[in-house]
Scaffold this motif. Structure first.
Motif, mmCIF file in Angstrom:
data_model
loop_
_atom_site.group_PDB
_atom_site.id
_atom_site.type_symbol
_atom_site.label_atom_id
_atom_site.label_comp_id
_atom_site.label_asym_id
_atom_site.label_seq_id
_atom_site.Cartn_x
_atom_site.Cartn_y
_atom_site.Cartn_z
ATOM 1 N N GLU A 51 2.402 -63.251 101.668
ATOM 2 C CA GLU A 51 1.877 -63.071 103.018
ATOM 3 C C GLU A 51 2.018 -61.620 103.498
ATOM 4 N N GLN A 68 7.931 -68.533 100.742
ATOM 5 C CA GLN A 68 6.481 -68.538 100.957
ATOM 6 C C GLN A 68 5.775 -69.293 99.841
ATOM 7 N N TYR A 71 6.375 -73.173 100.086
ATOM 8 C CA TYR A 71 5.571 -73.866 101.090
ATOM 9 C C TYR A 71 4.405 -74.615 100.438
ATOM 10 N N ARG A 260 -1.685 -73.548 104.526
ATOM 11 C CA ARG A 260 -1.186 -73.228 105.870
ATOM 12 C C ARG A 260 -2.175 -73.739 106.918
#
Length: 300
Positions: A51, A68, A71, A260
């Protein structure tokens, strides 16, 4: 190495896809989380593509980057699988062997849902990095073995991060792969070395209609940026298909990226869009496209 800059030379095969579809759209989901570079796994440095650009010095444990990636497996995968099921769409999942080893139940569930498990290498790394044919072959076989053990199927397709090595395709032929997707140079499948004893099919991939563009400053920012780009690509290729030369459009997805919420909206809207086109668009798994191409356009 020789470079083919001309391909079909302006005369592409006139494919006739199922239901007379004017376009094939491939949904390719990358299953990499847990196979990236991580100091906690004994690597010299952590992965840098995430990210944000990590501020953790090379060689130090990078908890943030690891999380990250995590996730994707903790949350993203469930959104993606649910969406594909609700829209009755099958995808090809490019699976790193190390990721499958760490998340076998998820990999197994993906295949049980009807999706294709293809080989994405043992680690999320360019195969151009390998210093020897033997080292690359060992990792390739390691990936195949774990996918077969976990999913019950040996992968027929291959795609690695970055670039293949000079001998990757020879190894793929020797390991009985049906296709590779390390081709960024066409809108249709084509045969690599068609005069060889065992030609290898190339089913091209793409980085433009790909959620990785959310990680690049000249790429997508809002969900509708990706949706609009995909819509434009579909319209251009549908028109070409209606004129008699159907093509392939690739939509590349990553669990930690499109999983996301703010970016998942892009996938949800793209799936709605695909539904709206009905039979004008065919969405095969890549192995299904490979079988179609082998039947209708075998190597000469």
């Amino acid at each position: 190495m020789d470079r083919d800059l001309h391909g079909y030379g302006g005369n592409p095969p006139r494919a006739r896809f199922p239901n007379d579809a004017a376009l094939a759209v491939s949904l390719a989901v990358n299953f990499e989380e847990g196979a990236e570079w991580a100091v906690a796994d004994g690597d010299a440095a952590a992965e840098r593509v995430a990210e944000i650009h990590s501020v953790v010095p090379a060689g130090r444990w990078d908890q943030g980057t690891e999380q990250q990636f995590a996730y994707g497996m903790r949350a993203g995968i469930w959104r993606v699988l649910d969406a594909l099921e609700r829209h009755k769409r099958l995808a090809t999942f490019y699976m790193c062997g190390r990721a499958v080893e760490r998340s076998p139940d998820i990999a197994r569930r993906i295949v049980q849902a009807g999706h294709e498990a293809a080989c994405h290498g043992w680690r999320w790394r360019p195969h151009a990095d390998y210093d020897s044919r033997e080292a690359e072959q060992a990792d390739l076989r390691r990936c195949v073995a774990v996918l077969r053990e976990v999913t019950g199927q040996a992968p027929a397709g291959f795609f690695c991060r970055g670039s293949e090595s000079p001998w990757t395709r020879e190894l793929l032929r020797g390991e009985n792969f049906a296709y590779t997707s390390n081709g960024l140079d066409d809108d249709l499948p084509y045969w690599a070395d068609p005069a060889a004893d065992r030609p290898l099919l190339v089913i091209p991939y793409a980085f433009d209609s790909n959620d990785m563009k959310f990680f690049h400053p000249n790429g997508f920012v809002r969900a509708d940026d990706m949706v609009g780009y995909v819509r434009d690509a579909i319209e251009v290729l549908l028109e070409e298909g209606r004129r008699g030369t159907p093509k392939l459009l690739n939509i590349g997805l990553h669990l930690r990226i499109v999983g996301r919420p703010g970016r998942f909206a892009a996938l949800a809207r793209i799936l709605d869009m695909l539904d709206s086109y009905g039979d004008r668009i065919w969405t095969p798994r890549r192995i299904d496209l490979a079988r179609y191409w082998q039947e209708h356009f075998p190597p000469r």
